[in-house]
Design a protein around this motif. Structure first.
Motif, PDB file in Angstrom:
ATOM      1  N   GLY A 147      -0.976  72.463   3.282  1.00 46.85           N
ATOM      2  CA  GLY A 147      -2.244  72.247   4.215  1.00 46.85           C
ATOM      3  C   GLY A 147      -1.872  72.856   5.442  1.00 46.85           C
ATOM      4  O   GLY A 147      -2.756  72.893   6.604  1.00 46.85           O
ATOM      5  N   TRP A 201      -3.010  64.400   4.923  1.00 47.69           N
ATOM      6  CA  TRP A 201      -2.073  63.761   4.155  1.00 47.69           C
ATOM      7  C   TRP A 201      -0.857  64.777   3.531  1.00 47.69           C
ATOM      8  O   TRP A 201       0.113  64.692   3.783  1.00 47.69           O
ATOM      9  CB  TRP A 201      -2.387  62.674   2.638  1.00 47.69           C
ATOM     10  CG  TRP A 201      -2.680  61.257   3.025  1.00 47.69           C
ATOM     11  CD1 TRP A 201      -4.419  61.328   3.546  1.00 47.69           C
ATOM     12  CD2 TRP A 201      -1.882  60.475   3.626  1.00 47.69           C
ATOM     13  NE1 TRP A 201      -3.815  60.074   4.070  1.00 47.69           N
ATOM     14  CE2 TRP A 201      -2.924  59.290   3.918  1.00 47.69           C
ATOM     15  CE3 TRP A 201      -0.584  60.415   4.205  1.00 47.69           C
ATOM     16  CZ2 TRP A 201      -2.011  57.985   4.827  1.00 47.69           C
ATOM     17  CZ3 TRP A 201      -0.439  59.259   4.643  1.00 47.69           C
ATOM     18  CH2 TRP A 201      -0.687  57.992   5.028  1.00 47.69           C
ATOM     19  N   ILE A 202      -2.066  66.056   2.736  1.00 48.10           N
ATOM     20  CA  ILE A 202      -1.467  66.977   2.103  1.00 48.10           C
ATOM     21  C   ILE A 202      -0.362  67.980   3.626  1.00 48.10           C
ATOM     22  O   ILE A 202       1.016  68.120   3.410  1.00 48.10           O
ATOM     23  CB  ILE A 202      -1.889  68.202   1.595  1.00 48.10           C
ATOM     24  CG1 ILE A 202      -2.849  67.568   0.443  1.00 48.10           C
ATOM     25  CG2 ILE A 202      -0.901  69.469   1.376  1.00 48.10           C
ATOM     26  CD1 ILE A 202      -3.807  67.951   0.252  1.00 48.10           C
ATOM     27  N   ASN A 243     -13.379  66.056   3.811  1.00 49.80           N
ATOM     28  CA  ASN A 243     -12.395  66.209   3.583  1.00 49.80           C
ATOM     29  C   ASN A 243     -10.917  66.009   4.019  1.00 49.80           C
ATOM     30  O   ASN A 243      -9.488  66.200   3.813  1.00 49.80           O
ATOM     31  CB  ASN A 243     -12.012  67.308   2.283  1.00 49.80           C
ATOM     32  CG  ASN A 243     -13.062  67.304   1.299  1.00 49.80           C
ATOM     33  OD1 ASN A 243     -13.458  66.805   0.567  1.00 49.80           O
ATOM     34  ND2 ASN A 243     -13.521  68.325   1.691  1.00 49.80           N
ATOM     35  N   LYS A 244     -11.104  65.366   5.424  1.00 48.73           N
ATOM     36  CA  LYS A 244     -10.175  65.566   6.362  1.00 48.73           C
ATOM     37  C   LYS A 244      -9.398  64.559   5.854  1.00 48.73           C
ATOM     38  O   LYS A 244      -7.924  64.736   6.852  1.00 48.73           O
ATOM     39  CB  LYS A 244     -10.929  65.537   7.777  1.00 48.73           C
ATOM     40  CG  LYS A 244     -11.168  64.130   8.037  1.00 48.73           C
ATOM     41  CD  LYS A 244     -11.180  63.461   9.713  1.00 48.73           C
ATOM     42  CE  LYS A 244     -11.842  61.106   9.458  1.00 48.73           C
ATOM     43  NZ  LYS A 244     -12.652  61.470  10.838  1.00 48.73           N
ATOM     44  N   TYR A 245      -9.401  63.403   5.713  1.00 43.80           N
ATOM     45  CA  TYR A 245      -8.145  62.799   5.117  1.00 43.80           C
ATOM     46  C   TYR A 245      -7.129  63.124   4.511  1.00 43.80           C
ATOM     47  O   TYR A 245      -6.273  62.693   4.639  1.00 43.80           O
ATOM     48  CB  TYR A 245      -8.520  60.951   5.236  1.00 43.80           C
ATOM     49  CG  TYR A 245      -8.947  60.309   6.244  1.00 43.80           C
ATOM     50  CD1 TYR A 245      -8.113  60.058   7.296  1.00 43.80           C
ATOM     51  CD2 TYR A 245     -10.218  59.734   5.860  1.00 43.80           C
ATOM     52  CE1 TYR A 245      -9.211  59.325   8.141  1.00 43.80           C
ATOM     53  CE2 TYR A 245     -11.086  60.159   7.054  1.00 43.80           C
ATOM     54  CZ  TYR A 245     -10.466  59.217   8.158  1.00 43.80           C
ATOM     55  OH  TYR A 245     -11.002  58.858   9.470  1.00 43.80           O
ATOM     56  N   LYS A 246      -7.200  63.539   3.058  1.00 43.43           N
ATOM     57  CA  LYS A 246      -6.793  64.443   2.131  1.00 43.43           C
ATOM     58  C   LYS A 246      -5.829  65.418   2.816  1.00 43.43           C
ATOM     59  O   LYS A 246      -4.929  65.323   2.592  1.00 43.43           O
ATOM     60  CB  LYS A 246      -7.809  64.759   1.045  1.00 43.43           C
ATOM     61  CG  LYS A 246      -7.310  65.623  -0.051  1.00 43.43           C
ATOM     62  CD  LYS A 246      -8.414  66.244  -1.596  1.00 43.43           C
ATOM     63  CE  LYS A 246      -7.171  67.179  -2.657  1.00 43.43           C
ATOM     64  NZ  LYS A 246      -8.620  67.241  -3.205  1.00 43.43           N
ATOM     65  N   SER A 247      -6.250  66.768   3.630  1.00 46.82           N
ATOM     66  CA  SER A 247      -6.163  68.076   4.138  1.00 46.82           C
ATOM     67  C   SER A 247      -4.932  67.335   4.914  1.00 46.82           C
ATOM     68  O   SER A 247      -3.554  67.491   4.709  1.00 46.82           O
ATOM     69  CB  SER A 247      -6.737  68.664   4.817  1.00 46.82           C
ATOM     70  OG  SER A 247      -7.932  68.050   5.965  1.00 46.82           O
TER      71      SER A 247
END
Length: 423
Positions: A356, A50-51, A44-48
């Protein structure tokens, strides 16, 4: 028959208990040697990311606006940050069941907090306040008297809180209450010790607040980015997602940024001039030798490759390298300390006020360490030691009444006239 039924019932109950225990067990995922999943392996690194990026952009924009507004607004921002940090830290050891039986106990924590705030900021801002009120005789005399007795006022406020605490002690709650009392005082020491240095840096010149703060931000951002894409080697068990690649990459970037940013920020009087009062107007001052450019002629082979024959460097840039070195190597240990602290209390973040990022305290751990170093470095290696005219004037304006100042002026005039006559 009854015996067989009992045996069947007990075996069924045992089976249910085993199933219940099995359902509560969490099958551990394979983990790294450092106790956590690295960012490069996080699904989930890309979602976190962007946040985290979205929150960072908003924070940097708001921070830039406050810096543009000036010293007083930056100080107000520090106060707001203190309040949020105190709230997050107060909540760590609170228990709802015990608090129900202690009405007003939370209010006591805030009583100690605002008493400490009055003491610290009263000491720090007394002289700027006096300088702001000098033209008004009534306000000048009123606040001069208030500042004179400020320490006594704060002491009696603290004693009132101490007596309040003693009178609210309840049987079977002693341990919880004394734990909260000790925890409150530790918070006050941590929060106000660091913030007092921060405010002192602001009034010495926004440069000495802004540059160290930016270096921590840059170090944090590039440690995250480099670790995000290239981090493979765990750095420390206390902070599982920190890597050697991120640490080294951030250190190099921070050192370069320190040298470049000092040259940019050091050319603005708004940032380099110290503030002697609590006004918000633009500043004009002699920047001093640290902020006056020195020119160096480049070797011939460099001038053949590039269009420059000489470069200008501000002397403060060499000092900025020391700040950058500290921000790269020492200040991150403030973050490691916070990570160990959170592990001790089995929490992920101190709060959730910044998407984040966690809480305000999560973002201030390294900043607090850096602020203290910046102040000590400035006082030890930048400020000229000895008695100056400004120091004497500050003592006169702070400690003498208006009538005493007039008497001093007359006597000083008489002494100077006698010296002129003899010479």
């Amino acid at each position: 028959m009854e015996k067989e039924n009992n045996i069947a019932f007990s075996s069924a109950a045992t089976t249910r208990v085993r199933q219940r225990k099995r359902s509560n067990e969490v099958i551990p995922e394979p983990i790294k040697a450092n106790g956590g999943t690295l960012l490069v392996d996080d699904r989930n690194k890309y979602k976190s990311m962007w946040i985290r990026t979205y929150s960072t952009v908003w924070m940097i924009g708001g921070f830039a606006l406050i810096v543009y507004m000036g010293h007083l607004y930056i100080t107000a921002m520090v106060v707001v940050i203190q309040i949020f940090m105190a709230r997050e830290l107060f909540n760590l050891l609170r228990k709802a069941h015990e608090d129900k039986h202690l009405p007003g106990f939370r209010l006591l924590n805030w009583h100690f907090f605002f008493t400490a705030m009055l003491f610290v900021y009263g000491r720090l801002l007394s002289q700027p306040l006096i300088n702001s009120l000098t033209p008004d005789k009534f306000l000048y005399q009123f606040f001069s008297s208030l500042i004179k007795y400020q320490m006594a006022i704060c002491y009696f406020l603290y004693i009132a809180g101490f007596m309040w605490f003693i009178l609210t002690l309840k049987k079977n709650m002693y341990k919880y209450q004394f734990r909260q009392y000790a925890w409150t005082h530790m918070i006050l020491i941590v929060v106000f010790t660091q913030s007092s240095f921060t405010v002192a840096n602001i009034f010495e010149g926004i440069f000495w607040f802004l540059l160290p703060a930016l270096l921590i931000v840059i170090n944090d951002i590039f440690a995250y980015i480099v670790g995000f894409f290239f981090g493979k080697t765990p750095l420390i068990k206390l902070s599982p997602k920190k890597t050697w690649e991120g640490f080294i990459g951030a250190s190099v970037t921070t050192m370069i940024s320190a040298f470049v940013l000092a040259n940019i920020l050091g050319r603005f009087l708004w940032l380099t001039c110290p503030r002697k009062d609590l006004s918000t107007g633009w500043l004009q001052c002699d920047p001093g030798p640290l902020f006056k450019p020195e020119y160096y002629t480049l070797p011939g082979w460099i001038s053949q490759l590039f269009p420059w024959k000489e470069i200008s460097i501000l002397p403060v840039q060499w000092h900025a390298l020391c700040l950058g070195l500290f921000a790269s190597i020492i200040a991150p240990f403030g973050g490691f300390f916070a990570s160990g602290f959170k592990r001790a209390f089995k929490i992920k973040d101190f709060g959730d006020s910044i998407p984040g990022h966690g809480g305000i305290t999560d973002r201030m751990d390294c900043q607090m360490v850096m602020a203290v170093f910046a102040y000590i470095y400035h006082q030890s290696f930048i400020v000229r030691q000895g008695i100056s005219v400004e120091m004497i004037l500050d003592l006169i304006l702070t400690n003498l009444t208006f009538e005493e100042q007039q008497t001093l002026l007359l006597k000083l005039g008489q002494i100077l006239q006698e010296r002129l006559q003899h010479s």
